[in-house]
Design a protein around this motif. Sequence first.
Motif, PDB file in Angstrom:
ATOM      1  N   GLN A 199       0.957  -0.987  -0.053  1.00  0.00           N
ATOM      2  CA  GLN A 199       0.145  -0.023   0.143  1.00  0.00           C
ATOM      3  C   GLN A 199       0.947   1.376   0.023  1.00  0.00           C
ATOM      4  O   GLN A 199       1.891   1.375   0.878  1.00  0.00           O
ATOM      5  N   THR A 201       1.607   5.213   0.151  1.00  0.00           N
ATOM      6  CA  THR A 201       0.828   6.668   0.945  1.00  0.00           C
ATOM      7  C   THR A 201       1.870   7.850   0.380  1.00  0.00           C
ATOM      8  O   THR A 201       2.692   7.536  -0.197  1.00  0.00           O
ATOM      9  N   ALA A 531      -8.493  -2.185   2.574  1.00  0.00           N
ATOM     10  CA  ALA A 531      -8.501  -2.269   1.151  1.00  0.00           C
ATOM     11  C   ALA A 531      -9.912  -2.171   0.707  1.00  0.00           C
ATOM     12  O   ALA A 531     -11.095  -2.643   1.282  1.00  0.00           O
ATOM     13  N   PHE A 555      -7.283   4.964  -1.203  1.00  0.00           N
ATOM     14  CA  PHE A 555      -6.189   3.750  -1.201  1.00  0.00           C
ATOM     15  C   PHE A 555      -5.641   3.615  -2.567  1.00  0.00           C
ATOM     16  O   PHE A 555      -6.217   3.712  -3.849  1.00  0.00           O
ATOM     17  N   GLY A 557      -2.330   0.903  -4.056  1.00  0.00           N
ATOM     18  CA  GLY A 557      -1.406  -0.131  -4.023  1.00  0.00           C
ATOM     19  C   GLY A 557      -1.238  -0.818  -4.922  1.00  0.00           C
ATOM     20  O   GLY A 557      -1.640  -0.734  -6.273  1.00  0.00           O
TER      21      GLY A 557
END
Length: 622
Positions: A199, A201, A531, A555, A557
């Motif tokens: 994931q 950020t 998720a 989100f 990823g």
Amino acid sequence: MAKDSEDTPRKKGKGSQIVVWALMAMLVVGLGGFGVTNFGGGLTSIGRVGDREIDTNTYARALQQELAALTAQFGQNVSFAQAQSLGVDRQVLQSIVAQTALDNEADRVRLSVGDAVIAQRITETPAFQGTSGQFDRESYRFVLGRNNLTENAFEAGLRADVARQLLTGAVAGGFVAPAPLTDTLYNWVSERRGFSLLQLTGDDLTAPLATPDDAALQAFYDANIAAFTAPEAKRIRYAALLPDEIAADEPVDEDTLRRMYDTRIAEFVQPERRLVERLIYPSAEAATDAKARLDAGEAFETLVAERGLDLEDIDLGDVSRAELGDAGDGVFALDAPGVVGPFDSDLGPALFRMNAILSAQEISFEDARSDLAIEMQTDAARRNIADRVETIDDMLAGGSSLEEVAQEQGMTIDTVDYVAAETAPEGIAAYPNFRTAANALAAGDFPEAVLLADGGVVAMEFVELVPAAPIPFDAARDDVLAAYTADATAKALADRAIAVKAEVEGGASLGAFGIVQRTANISREGFVEGAPPELLAAVFAMAPGDVRVIEGPGFTGVVRLDEVMPAPQDSEDATALKAAIAAQVEQALSQDALQLFSNALTDEAGIFLDQNAINAVNAQFN
């Protein structure tokens, strides 16, 4: 199929007899609604299918039974108007038409049962038996009389029901689920997959985002004006009295606090506990074999998946030694996370995984006193408010204004712009009872006391309707900046994810770009915290080694599919699940065949419905 029924009488099997008995039981239970409506004027039919009339009382009884079922389902009386809004009357009519089409076909092919069969069904029905357990003619007449039925009418209806069941049994019986379909569905449901997820950020961006100037924010605001438009709202003035507002003024009694502490000592003094999961097996041998596999290095999660379970299905939470029964000593002997067993449990032999140790807890009276005092004061405040509700209502009913009531009863006056569709309301609008009353509030309504869930009370009045309007840029600037930053970050993360995906496909390690979350074994119905749903949909559409970018609200990823674990084929659980799937498939095939057959009969025979008669029946329920 109809010709076969006409030329060659079918033999009744045991299955047909069971179904007929069930039908008989339902028929007797359903007598309570038969003939209870008096339609007058010779209204005996609401239409026909082919040569078969649709009896008025049959339709009325079916409606009444559906209303009773809805009332039981919702736990409160359901009116006919409410049922109509759900389409119940149309569903009942459609069902009665299909039933009549089958009756018409049974008449056409001369399918019926003899008097001996009907006599046997009647004499063996408990509702018609006397105290001796034998058929009693007086009981038979009494039950029918109470339901406005003659013997001839009841027996004719029973004969038609049995004949219809024989016909539907011939059409819908005997279906076998195709093995390829059952296997395909089983494999689809039981397949498990393992994947690695990175994931991303804002910290994973190679360069910080540029700070937007006012021109960029204004352009973003203009392009997304709908997001910065206040919806239409009801402006409501209200007077409220809440327990939290007056609790601090309530007295505290030390003796009562001490009694509260002693009465609830189990909350404040708790023995050592463990976080435990329990995996149950059908036999001690199966549990012992599973423990041996664990000792050899098998993952506990793999055993859970083989049982068709998820970890949340086996979680016992935090438990004491006594609550674990025979497994208590073994689990509490562990000084670090691990698996012990098998031990007997109330559901069978089981393995127990201990995940954490929770130390014994002891909160002294002195430490608990402040919380207990707040609880005592809040409870006293609720009683104080309850004592004022009747006075508040009387003042409002007597014409006092909100301001006058608030001043005399110590209430707070305020105004709120209430939006019915607001998803996360705050303040007074967060109370469900306030929202219910606010939704119903209209101009000219007199205020009245509304009780709130925490024991508070509120009274409200409509001020005006505030139309939807854009929030001025200056007032919305902080929200615009936050939305702009989130949008820019999502775009930058998407670009970064694409770059990471390319490097991983070129041979780079996924772990080189950040912390990777590995999921070893998950089903299609699984859940990955944080998720979006798109993650598992993608995972089960990928081939081993595939890498994809996953995006969702908040989100971004990169996921790589590591392993595909085919559904196990030889276990007891696999056999049981396949049997369950096959039963569902056979039921679906049977229902589809019967529906198609009924539709064909209806089309061939022709339908006539008397809407005036139907309306007359419906009117009896209003």
